[in-house]
Design a protein around this motif. Sequence first.
Motif, short mmCIF file in Angstrom:
data_model
loop_
_atom_site.label_atom_id
_atom_site.label_comp_id
_atom_site.label_asym_id
_atom_site.label_seq_id
_atom_site.Cartn_x
_atom_site.Cartn_y
_atom_site.Cartn_z
N ALA A 145 34.53 50.72 39.33
CA ALA A 145 35.18 49.44 39.02
C ALA A 145 36.70 49.62 38.93
O ALA A 145 37.46 48.78 39.43
N LEU A 202 29.06 42.41 34.81
CA LEU A 202 28.28 43.31 33.96
C LEU A 202 26.88 42.77 33.69
O LEU A 202 25.90 43.51 33.67
N ALA A 220 34.55 39.59 34.32
CA ALA A 220 33.99 40.93 34.08
C ALA A 220 32.62 40.82 33.41
O ALA A 220 31.71 41.61 33.70
N GLY A 246 39.07 47.71 41.51
CA GLY A 246 40.13 46.84 41.02
C GLY A 246 41.51 47.31 41.45
O GLY A 246 42.36 46.50 41.84
N HIS A 273 39.75 35.65 35.08
CA HIS A 273 39.25 36.86 35.74
C HIS A 273 38.84 37.94 34.75
O HIS A 273 38.02 38.80 35.08
N ALA A 274 39.36 37.89 33.55
CA ALA A 274 38.84 38.77 32.50
C ALA A 274 37.41 38.36 32.14
O ALA A 274 36.53 39.20 31.95
N THR A 317 39.63 42.04 36.49
CA THR A 317 38.17 41.88 36.43
C THR A 317 37.46 43.22 36.46
O THR A 317 36.59 43.51 35.61
N LEU A 318 37.81 44.05 37.40
CA LEU A 318 37.06 45.29 37.59
C LEU A 318 37.44 46.37 36.58
O LEU A 318 36.59 47.20 36.22
N ILE A 337 38.18 45.77 33.40
CA ILE A 337 37.41 45.42 32.21
C ILE A 337 35.93 45.70 32.43
O ILE A 337 35.22 46.18 31.53
N THR A 338 35.46 45.43 33.64
CA THR A 338 34.07 45.76 33.98
C THR A 338 33.81 47.24 33.77
O THR A 338 32.79 47.63 33.17
#
Length: 421
Positions: free
Chosen positions: A376, A131, A127, A380, A123-124, A72-73, A75-76
Motif C-alpha cells: 500500500a 481495508l 482507506a 500510494g 481519500h483518507a 489513501t494507500l 493509511i491503508t
Amino acid sequence: MQSVSESNESPVSEKGKRAGHPMHWITVFIAMTCLLVSNGMVITGITAFDGAILAEFSDWSRGDLKLRGFITLAITGLLAPIIGVLIDKIGVKFLIMVGTVVLSLSFYAYGNIQNISDLYLIHAAFAIVLLACGLNVAVILVSNWFVKLRGTAIGIAVVGTSLGGAVLAPLFGGWLADGMTWREGMQLAALIPSSLFLLALFLLRNRPTDMGLKPYGFDGSAQTPSADLSQHGLTYKEAIKTRSFWSIAFIAMFTFYTIMGFQANLVLHLMDLGFSVQAAAAGLSVLFIPALIGKFLFGLVADKITGRRVLYSNLSLMLLGLVGMLFTGEDTVLIAVGLIGFMWGGFYTLLQLNAVNNFGLRASGKLLGTITVLDAFGGGLGIWATGAIYDAYGSYQNAFMIFCVLVALSVVLISQVKKHV
C-alpha cells in the motif's frame, strides 16, 4: 453432523469434486463484486474524473491531485495489520458491509468538495473501504472456501479489480461526455455500493463450516485434518522469519508502486498524447480487460503448474511492455498498455496465491496485513510520485524508467520465493 474422522464416506462426493456446492461459487462471485466496487471506485474508475476536476480547480497540479492516492494507500498500509487481526477474529462479512456504507457516504461527499483539504479527507476515508472490502478480505474469503481449484477461484475473484477499471472508468467517462458534471457523477455513483451491501447481508458467509459445508476439494488429509482451513499453516512469527515472506512483501511493494502509478496517470498520459477525455477513459479498458483475462487464465495455470516459472514469465513480459511505453506514441501506445495489463493480471493472481499457499491460512489476516503495509505504501507512493515527476519534468518518461527498474528488481526476488506448508 459427523466429523471427518467419524464419517465412513468421502468428505466430498464425486459430484462435489466436479462442481462443489453452489455457495462455493456464489462466494467467489461476491468476492469478485467486492473488488469491482471497492477498487473500481476508489482506485481505477475514479481517474475518469481527473481531467474535469483539474479543469475546475485550475490551481491544483497533477502532483497535488495524485497525493490523494498516496494518502489513501498509506493509511491503508498503516492500518492493515489491525484489520488483519479483525479478519482472523470476526471474519469478513461485517467488514464488507461497513466498507460499502463508508464508500457510499464518501462518494456523495466527494461531489460537494470545495478545496483540496476536503479531497484529502475523503481519500483518507477511502482507506477504510480498501481495508474492509478490498483485496485481503476477498483473497482470505475465497481461500477459506477452496482447497482444490484455489488458484482458479482466486483468479476469478481478483478479476474484480480489473472489471472495476474496465467497467466503471468508461461508464464515468460516458457520463461526462453526455453532459453530466463530475460532481453529479460522483453523487450518482454513490448508489453503486448498495448492490454489494445487499449481497453481503443476504448471501455471504465467512467460511463453509458456518453452513455445515466443507471447503471445495477438502479431503481430510494429515496436512488439513479440520475442514476449517483457518486453523492450518504457519504462525505469524514462523512466517515472518522466512526469506520467502519478505521477498513476496518487497515484490508486492515494487510492483504495486509500478501498476498503481501507471494506471492512476494513464488517462492523463493518453490525453497528453492526443486522446479525447472519453477515449482516454476508455483506454483504461485496454489495460484492465487484458488484466482480467490474465487473472483468470493464470489462475487456471496455477492449478496445473507449480513453481516459479510462470512468475518469471509474467514479470519479464510486463517489463517488456513498460520498456515499450518509453518509445510508443498515439498510434502504438495501446499495444504496450495491453501487454502490461495482461501480464500484470496474471502476476497479480499468482502473487496472492503464493501469499496464501506458501504459509497457510492460520495467520493469513496478519500476514496479508503486513504485506499490505509495504504494497500500500508502494502503491500510494507510485500514484503521487508519478504525478510529481510529471510536474517536475513535463512528461512521464522518467517515471516509466523507474517502473522498469522496480519490475526488474522484482524478477530477481522471485528466486527467493518458496513454499513452507
